[in-house]
Design a protein around this motif. Structure first.
Motif, mmCIF file in Angstrom:
data_model
loop_
_atom_site.group_PDB
_atom_site.id
_atom_site.type_symbol
_atom_site.label_atom_id
_atom_site.label_comp_id
_atom_site.label_asym_id
_atom_site.label_seq_id
_atom_site.Cartn_x
_atom_site.Cartn_y
_atom_site.Cartn_z
ATOM 1 N N THR A 25 45.725 80.726 63.813
ATOM 2 C CA THR A 25 45.411 81.838 62.645
ATOM 3 C C THR A 25 45.252 82.604 62.533
ATOM 4 O O THR A 25 45.081 83.597 61.732
ATOM 5 C CB THR A 25 44.990 80.862 61.147
ATOM 6 O OG1 THR A 25 43.791 80.536 60.671
ATOM 7 C CG2 THR A 25 46.462 79.563 60.925
ATOM 8 N N MET A 35 40.005 74.167 52.729
ATOM 9 C CA MET A 35 41.413 74.694 52.959
ATOM 10 C C MET A 35 41.640 73.479 51.758
ATOM 11 O O MET A 35 41.511 72.103 51.657
ATOM 12 C CB MET A 35 42.931 74.767 53.329
ATOM 13 C CG MET A 35 44.227 74.677 53.546
ATOM 14 S SD MET A 35 44.814 74.244 54.607
ATOM 15 C CE MET A 35 44.769 76.048 55.600
ATOM 16 N N TRP A 37 44.725 71.682 48.719
ATOM 17 C CA TRP A 37 46.050 71.243 48.999
ATOM 18 C C TRP A 37 47.115 72.175 47.601
ATOM 19 O O TRP A 37 48.061 72.814 48.050
ATOM 20 C CB TRP A 37 46.282 69.634 47.885
ATOM 21 C CG TRP A 37 46.069 68.975 49.738
ATOM 22 C CD1 TRP A 37 44.999 68.163 49.290
ATOM 23 C CD2 TRP A 37 46.924 68.543 50.715
ATOM 24 N NE1 TRP A 37 45.094 67.040 50.220
ATOM 25 C CE2 TRP A 37 46.568 67.174 51.371
ATOM 26 C CE3 TRP A 37 48.086 69.496 51.600
ATOM 27 C CZ2 TRP A 37 46.374 66.896 52.716
ATOM 28 C CZ3 TRP A 37 48.097 68.958 52.548
ATOM 29 C CH2 TRP A 37 47.748 67.687 53.299
ATOM 30 N N GLU A 39 45.958 75.079 47.187
ATOM 31 C CA GLU A 39 46.386 76.558 47.314
ATOM 32 C C GLU A 39 47.409 76.704 48.463
ATOM 33 O O GLU A 39 48.168 77.661 49.265
ATOM 34 C CB GLU A 39 45.229 76.653 48.831
ATOM 35 C CG GLU A 39 44.263 77.468 48.337
ATOM 36 C CD GLU A 39 42.630 77.180 48.998
ATOM 37 O OE1 GLU A 39 41.808 77.182 48.262
ATOM 38 O OE2 GLU A 39 42.676 77.534 50.191
ATOM 39 N N LEU A 40 48.582 75.366 48.746
ATOM 40 C CA LEU A 40 49.389 75.555 49.612
ATOM 41 C C LEU A 40 50.595 75.065 48.910
ATOM 42 O O LEU A 40 51.119 74.707 48.232
ATOM 43 C CB LEU A 40 49.438 74.336 50.771
ATOM 44 C CG LEU A 40 48.705 74.497 51.472
ATOM 45 C CD1 LEU A 40 47.977 73.065 52.232
ATOM 46 C CD2 LEU A 40 48.860 75.342 52.841
ATOM 47 N N THR A 44 53.466 78.592 53.187
ATOM 48 C CA THR A 44 52.746 79.717 51.803
ATOM 49 C C THR A 44 51.148 79.287 52.132
ATOM 50 O O THR A 44 51.018 78.540 51.248
ATOM 51 C CB THR A 44 53.324 80.663 50.902
ATOM 52 O OG1 THR A 44 55.147 80.872 50.637
ATOM 53 C CG2 THR A 44 52.609 81.491 50.201
ATOM 54 N N TRP A 45 50.487 79.663 52.157
ATOM 55 C CA TRP A 45 48.835 80.200 52.050
ATOM 56 C C TRP A 45 48.640 80.486 51.861
ATOM 57 O O TRP A 45 48.141 81.967 51.784
ATOM 58 C CB TRP A 45 48.442 79.127 53.300
ATOM 59 C CG TRP A 45 46.563 78.863 53.049
ATOM 60 C CD1 TRP A 45 45.903 78.330 52.206
ATOM 61 C CD2 TRP A 45 45.371 79.280 54.765
ATOM 62 N NE1 TRP A 45 44.916 77.637 52.207
ATOM 63 C CE2 TRP A 45 44.622 78.768 53.693
ATOM 64 C CE3 TRP A 45 45.957 79.558 55.741
ATOM 65 C CZ2 TRP A 45 42.873 78.946 54.709
ATOM 66 C CZ3 TRP A 45 44.741 79.562 55.643
ATOM 67 C CH2 TRP A 45 43.058 79.396 55.228
ATOM 68 N N THR A 46 47.693 80.989 49.928
ATOM 69 C CA THR A 46 47.380 81.834 49.203
ATOM 70 C C THR A 46 45.789 81.372 49.059
ATOM 71 O O THR A 46 45.249 80.257 48.851
ATOM 72 C CB THR A 46 47.351 81.984 48.107
ATOM 73 O OG1 THR A 46 48.799 82.492 48.541
ATOM 74 C CG2 THR A 46 46.896 82.859 47.626
ATOM 75 N N THR A 59 47.094 85.979 51.292
ATOM 76 C CA THR A 59 47.942 85.104 51.289
ATOM 77 C C THR A 59 49.185 85.405 53.023
ATOM 78 O O THR A 59 48.990 86.094 53.228
ATOM 79 C CB THR A 59 48.786 85.455 50.340
ATOM 80 O OG1 THR A 59 48.533 85.356 48.824
ATOM 81 C CG2 THR A 59 50.665 84.281 50.115
ATOM 82 N N LEU A 62 53.073 80.777 56.730
ATOM 83 C CA LEU A 62 52.796 80.332 58.174
ATOM 84 C C LEU A 62 53.797 79.648 58.725
ATOM 85 O O LEU A 62 54.676 79.102 58.689
ATOM 86 C CB LEU A 62 51.609 78.814 57.511
ATOM 87 C CG LEU A 62 50.455 78.934 56.768
ATOM 88 C CD1 LEU A 62 50.124 77.529 55.879
ATOM 89 C CD2 LEU A 62 49.647 79.699 57.649
ATOM 90 N N GLN A 67 52.205 74.769 59.937
ATOM 91 C CA GLN A 67 52.734 73.958 58.874
ATOM 92 C C GLN A 67 52.320 72.320 59.302
ATOM 93 O O GLN A 67 52.062 71.276 58.677
ATOM 94 C CB GLN A 67 54.069 73.671 58.329
ATOM 95 C CG GLN A 67 54.050 75.526 57.833
ATOM 96 C CD GLN A 67 55.739 76.114 57.714
ATOM 97 O OE1 GLN A 67 55.924 74.941 56.688
ATOM 98 N NE2 GLN A 67 56.396 76.657 57.473
ATOM 99 N N ILE A 70 48.877 70.805 59.414
ATOM 100 C CA ILE A 70 47.836 71.215 57.650
ATOM 101 C C ILE A 70 48.949 69.776 57.065
ATOM 102 O O ILE A 70 47.769 68.733 56.950
ATOM 103 C CB ILE A 70 48.621 72.020 57.119
ATOM 104 C CG1 ILE A 70 47.727 73.205 57.857
ATOM 105 C CG2 ILE A 70 48.250 71.985 55.914
ATOM 106 C CD1 ILE A 70 48.236 75.013 57.003
#
Length: 221
Positions: A25, A35, A37, A39-40, A44-46, A59, A62, A67, A70
């Motif tokens: 990333t 990170m 959970w 935020e996912l 999409t990870w924000t 944002t 991924l 992914q 994660i």
């Protein structure tokens, strides 16, 4: 890169997937390590502004390899963090994990090269961020897109440009990370196929990388 990836597999969870995710990333250590959970949302990870160095929400869409790392992590009851060493707080113990990683990398490098006296220059986890930036540039990804992936506000978006340029580069960032992840996976596949991979494998890997880069450039036209 093959040495790094193989070494990651020896340090154990949560550091093995965390270190790999830093590479895939290009995000900062504390952003990935902290990170949550919440935020996912699927791919999409924000990252909220409160967790970002420049204070601006960030944002990312991924790619599949990121992914997989994660969502391969087990959820710990009562723990909001994806990566945790205590089950209560975000991951800690980076120094010891990095020390183990360095040892494993050197052992792998000696095994692959056949040089028992080989040395690896000192490096930091933050260098993975630099590797991602320079690697994407070599793959033909434009500097403005790279800076958006890294969430930089200086450089191309400093000064007056940053005031008026509001395009978030969502599609471009997703494409760039896909190209970069394809590149990394191709390198890992070549590295794992043989300690001394034949030239044909290298050519095939480079061909996949070039095709991915061309698709990215075409999408940007």
């Amino acid at each position: 890169m093959g040495w790094f990836w193989s070494a990651c597999d020896t340090v154990g969870s949560p550091f093995s997937p965390l270190f790999k995710l830093l590479c895939l990333t290009g995000q900062r250590r504390e952003e990935v390590g902290g990170m949550r959970w919440s935020e996912l949302d699927g791919e999409t990870w924000t990252i909220p502004g409160a967790r970002v160095k420049n204070g601006r929400e960030h944002t990312l869409i991924l790619p599949a390899p990121a992914q997989a790392l994660i969502y391969g992590m087990p959820k710990i009851d009562g723990c909001p963090f994806v990566f945790s060493t205590t089950g209560k707080t975000s991951v800690s113990g980076y120094s010891e994990a990095k020390r183990r990683l360095d040892i494993a990398m050197l052992e792998r490098a000696k095994e692959v090269t056949g040089y028992p006296s080989l040395k690896i220059a000192p490096w930091r986890l933050h260098d993975l961020r630099r590797t991602a930036a320079s690697g994407m540039a070599r793959l033909g990804i434009g500097l403005p897109t790279i800076e958006k992936v890294l969430n930089h506000v200086s450089g191309s978006f400093g000064g007056i440009v940053g005031v008026y340029q509001r395009h978030e580069f969502k599609t471009e960032k997703a494409s760039a990370l896909n190209v970069w992840n394809e590149h990394i996976i191709a390198l890992i596949n070549v590295s794992n196929s043989s300690p001394h991979p034949p030239s044909s494998e290298l050519i095939n890997a480079e061909s996949r990388i070039a095709n991915a880069a061309e698709e990215h450039r075409a999408a940007g036209r």
